[in-house]
Design a protein around this motif. Structure first.
Motif, PDB file in Angstrom:
ATOM      1  N   PRO A  83       0.878  -1.294  -0.189  1.00 34.98           N
ATOM      2  CA  PRO A  83      -0.013  -0.007  -0.034  1.00 34.98           C
ATOM      3  C   PRO A  83       0.958   1.448  -0.034  1.00 34.98           C
ATOM      4  CG  PRO A  83       0.060  -1.083   2.188  1.00 34.98           C
ATOM      5  CD  PRO A  83       0.761  -1.882   1.256  1.00 34.98           C
ATOM      6  N   GLY A  84       0.805   2.017  -0.980  1.00 33.17           N
ATOM      7  CA  GLY A  84       1.455   3.394  -0.993  1.00 33.17           C
ATOM      8  C   GLY A  84       2.819   3.116  -1.295  1.00 33.17           C
ATOM      9  N   LEU A  85       3.460   1.896  -1.732  1.00 25.85           N
ATOM     10  CA  LEU A  85       4.824   1.808  -2.186  1.00 25.85           C
ATOM     11  C   LEU A  85       4.936   1.021  -3.235  1.00 25.85           C
ATOM     12  CD1 LEU A  85       6.020   0.664   1.602  1.00 25.85           C
ATOM     13  CD2 LEU A  85       6.114   3.029   0.715  1.00 25.85           C
ATOM     14  N   GLY A  86       6.124   0.955  -3.994  1.00 25.89           N
ATOM     15  CA  GLY A  86       6.364   0.121  -5.231  1.00 25.89           C
ATOM     16  C   GLY A  86       7.643   0.366  -5.527  1.00 25.89           C
ATOM     17  N   TYR A  87       8.278  -0.763  -6.149  1.00 22.47           N
ATOM     18  CA  TYR A  87       9.555  -0.917  -6.456  1.00 22.47           C
ATOM     19  C   TYR A  87       9.609  -0.120  -7.745  1.00 22.47           C
ATOM     20  CZ  TYR A  87       9.507  -5.033  -3.288  1.00 22.47           C
ATOM     21  OH  TYR A  87       9.279  -5.710  -2.279  1.00 22.47           O
ATOM     22  N   ALA A  88      10.942   0.290  -7.969  1.00 24.93           N
ATOM     23  CA  ALA A  88      11.442   1.023  -8.926  1.00 24.93           C
ATOM     24  C   ALA A  88      12.899   0.546  -9.183  1.00 24.93           C
ATOM     25  CB  ALA A  88      11.446   2.589  -8.782  1.00 24.93           C
ATOM     26  N   VAL A  89      13.269   1.110 -10.754  1.00 23.64           N
ATOM     27  CA  VAL A  89      14.655   0.571 -11.121  1.00 23.64           C
ATOM     28  C   VAL A  89      15.412   1.687 -11.465  1.00 23.64           C
ATOM     29  CG1 VAL A  89      15.910  -0.892 -12.602  1.00 23.64           C
ATOM     30  CG2 VAL A  89      13.785  -1.703 -11.646  1.00 23.64           C
ATOM     31  N   ASP A  90      16.681   2.047 -11.026  1.00 24.92           N
ATOM     32  CA  ASP A  90      17.256   3.440 -11.578  1.00 24.92           C
ATOM     33  C   ASP A  90      17.752   2.972 -12.940  1.00 24.92           C
ATOM     34  OD1 ASP A  90      19.665   2.005 -11.097  1.00 24.92           O
ATOM     35  OD2 ASP A  90      20.292   3.347  -9.365  1.00 24.92           O
ATOM     36  N   ALA A  91      18.930   4.063 -13.601  1.00 22.42           N
ATOM     37  CA  ALA A  91      19.295   3.808 -14.879  1.00 22.42           C
ATOM     38  C   ALA A  91      20.326   2.471 -14.902  1.00 22.42           C
ATOM     39  CB  ALA A  91      20.063   5.100 -15.173  1.00 22.42           C
ATOM     40  N   SER A  92      20.906   2.295 -13.642  1.00 23.04           N
ATOM     41  CA  SER A  92      21.889   1.081 -13.563  1.00 23.04           C
ATOM     42  C   SER A  92      21.185  -0.165 -13.263  1.00 23.04           C
ATOM     43  CB  SER A  92      22.767   1.414 -12.155  1.00 23.04           C
ATOM     44  OG  SER A  92      23.676   2.685 -12.254  1.00 23.04           O
ATOM     45  N   GLY A  93      19.965  -0.149 -13.093  1.00 24.86           N
ATOM     46  CA  GLY A  93      19.164  -1.426 -12.840  1.00 24.86           C
ATOM     47  C   GLY A  93      19.277  -1.900 -11.450  1.00 24.86           C
ATOM     48  N   ASP A  94      19.788  -1.010 -10.503  1.00 25.27           N
ATOM     49  CA  ASP A  94      19.516  -1.236  -9.088  1.00 25.27           C
ATOM     50  C   ASP A  94      18.044  -0.837  -8.681  1.00 25.27           C
ATOM     51  OD1 ASP A  94      22.159  -1.638  -9.077  1.00 25.27           O
ATOM     52  OD2 ASP A  94      22.832   0.139  -8.199  1.00 25.27           O
ATOM     53  N   VAL A  95      17.718  -1.700  -7.693  1.00 23.80           N
ATOM     54  CA  VAL A  95      15.973  -1.645  -7.390  1.00 23.80           C
ATOM     55  C   VAL A  95      16.039  -0.767  -6.035  1.00 23.80           C
ATOM     56  CG1 VAL A  95      14.181  -3.206  -6.589  1.00 23.80           C
ATOM     57  CG2 VAL A  95      15.935  -4.050  -8.221  1.00 23.80           C
ATOM     58  N   TYR A  96      15.156  -0.024  -6.188  1.00 24.64           N
ATOM     59  CA  TYR A  96      14.645   0.852  -4.965  1.00 24.64           C
ATOM     60  C   TYR A  96      13.115   0.583  -4.460  1.00 24.64           C
ATOM     61  CZ  TYR A  96      18.978   3.282  -5.471  1.00 24.64           C
ATOM     62  OH  TYR A  96      20.407   3.681  -5.498  1.00 24.64           O
ATOM     63  N   LEU A  97      12.871   0.877  -3.309  1.00 28.38           N
ATOM     64  CA  LEU A  97      11.401   0.924  -2.857  1.00 28.38           C
ATOM     65  C   LEU A  97      11.126   2.371  -2.977  1.00 28.38           C
ATOM     66  CD1 LEU A  97       9.012  -0.656  -2.009  1.00 28.38           C
ATOM     67  CD2 LEU A  97       9.825   0.021   0.433  1.00 28.38           C
ATOM     68  N   THR A  98       9.957   2.817  -3.403  1.00 26.31           N
ATOM     69  CA  THR A  98       9.606   4.339  -3.456  1.00 26.31           C
ATOM     70  C   THR A  98       8.142   4.337  -3.041  1.00 26.31           C
ATOM     71  OG1 THR A  98       8.757   4.411  -5.755  1.00 26.31           O
ATOM     72  CG2 THR A  98      11.157   4.726  -5.429  1.00 26.31           C
ATOM     73  N   GLY A  99       8.027   5.670  -2.451  1.00 26.76           N
ATOM     74  CA  GLY A  99       6.596   6.057  -1.810  1.00 26.76           C
ATOM     75  C   GLY A  99       6.562   7.360  -1.659  1.00 26.76           C
ATOM     76  N   ARG A 100       5.215   7.741  -1.578  1.00 30.98           N
ATOM     77  CA  ARG A 100       4.827   9.198  -1.423  1.00 30.98           C
ATOM     78  C   ARG A 100       3.591   9.280  -0.506  1.00 30.98           C
ATOM     79  NH1 ARG A 100       5.748  13.996  -4.887  1.00 30.98           N
ATOM     80  NH2 ARG A 100       3.864  15.413  -4.357  1.00 30.98           N
ATOM     81  N   VAL A 101       3.563  10.018   0.540  1.00 28.50           N
ATOM     82  CA  VAL A 101       2.288   9.959   1.451  1.00 28.50           C
ATOM     83  C   VAL A 101       2.296  11.683   1.859  1.00 28.50           C
ATOM     84  CG1 VAL A 101       2.696   7.761   2.363  1.00 28.50           C
ATOM     85  CG2 VAL A 101       3.646   9.668   3.566  1.00 28.50           C
ATOM     86  N   PRO A 102       0.798  12.026   1.759  1.00 24.02           N
ATOM     87  CA  PRO A 102       0.691  13.305   2.001  1.00 24.02           C
ATOM     88  C   PRO A 102       0.925  13.681   3.577  1.00 24.02           C
ATOM     89  CG  PRO A 102      -1.533  12.069   1.627  1.00 24.02           C
ATOM     90  CD  PRO A 102      -0.484  11.136   1.616  1.00 24.02           C
ATOM     91  N   LEU A 103       1.451  14.991   3.611  1.00 22.43           N
ATOM     92  CA  LEU A 103       1.852  15.511   4.831  1.00 22.43           C
ATOM     93  C   LEU A 103       0.833  15.587   6.100  1.00 22.43           C
ATOM     94  CD1 LEU A 103       4.613  18.052   3.819  1.00 22.43           C
ATOM     95  CD2 LEU A 103       4.872  15.700   4.877  1.00 22.43           C
ATOM     96  N   ALA A 104      -0.455  15.926   5.495  1.00 24.10           N
ATOM     97  CA  ALA A 104      -1.559  16.112   6.134  1.00 24.10           C
ATOM     98  C   ALA A 104      -2.034  14.937   7.249  1.00 24.10           C
ATOM     99  CB  ALA A 104      -2.945  16.403   5.298  1.00 24.10           C
TER     100      ALA A 104
END
Length: 176
Positions: A83-104
């Motif tokens: 929930p609210g998170l996802g895996y992403a790959v950078d230009a080198s192919g390394d895997v990151y977890l990213t997310g964005r949540v409202p400050l409110a």
């Protein structure tokens, strides 16, 4: 005090209350938290305060050496449960977890749930990702260590599978 400064102070207070180690990041509004793991020793999470949202980014694992299709399929299937998170790959192919949540809606409880999700998403699949993307390297490392009588402690989680593939298994002289 600006609202940005207030949110930043509140974020850091919440991290302190949750006993999560953190330090100021390299960018303005960035806090870097360190989460302890079981499979992965630790997960470092960048928490970047924006105008309306908290963005997070955590390194999961480097670009796999092999078996890319199965590796990325595994991650994409896991993303369905985040929930609210996802895996992403950078230009080198390394895997990151990213997310964005409202400050409110950011409070201690929501931050705890968010960081718990991050830890689960980074730590829980770690050994499976190693098997999928780095198995040949793990086998070579095991054989090298066994051959030289070196410690295999950080490969213990794979011991049964590795010994099964090696007819003689590991000699008794190998340091665990």
């Amino acid at each position: 005090m600006s609202s940005h400064t207030t949110y930043l102070a509140r974020l850091r207070e919440h991290l302190d209350a949750l006993e999560v180690p953190w330090e100021q990041g390299a960018h303005e509004g960035e806090t870097v938290a360190t989460l302890p793991g079981e499979r992965k020793l630790r997960t470092v999470v960048s928490l970047l305060l924006g105008e309306r949202a908290l963005e997070l980014r955590a390194f999961v694992i480097r670009n796999p050496d092999e078996n890319h299709e199965a590796f990325y399929r595994h991650l994409l299937r896991r993303t369905l449960r985040l929930p609210g998170l996802g895996y992403a790959v950078d230009a080198s192919g390394d895997v990151y977890l990213t997310g964005r949540v409202p400050l409110a809606g950011l409070n201690e409880m929501s931050l705890d749930e968010l960081l718990g999700g991050v830890l689960t998403a980074c730590d829980e699949p770690f050994n499976d990702l190693l098997r999928l993307g780095f198995w040949t390297s793990i086998q070579r490392e095991w054989a090298w260590r066994v051959d030289r009588g070196e410690t295999t402690a950080n490969l213990e989680v794979f011991r049964a599978e590795l010994e099964e593939q090696t007819p003689s298994g590991a000699p008794d002289s190998v340091k665990p």
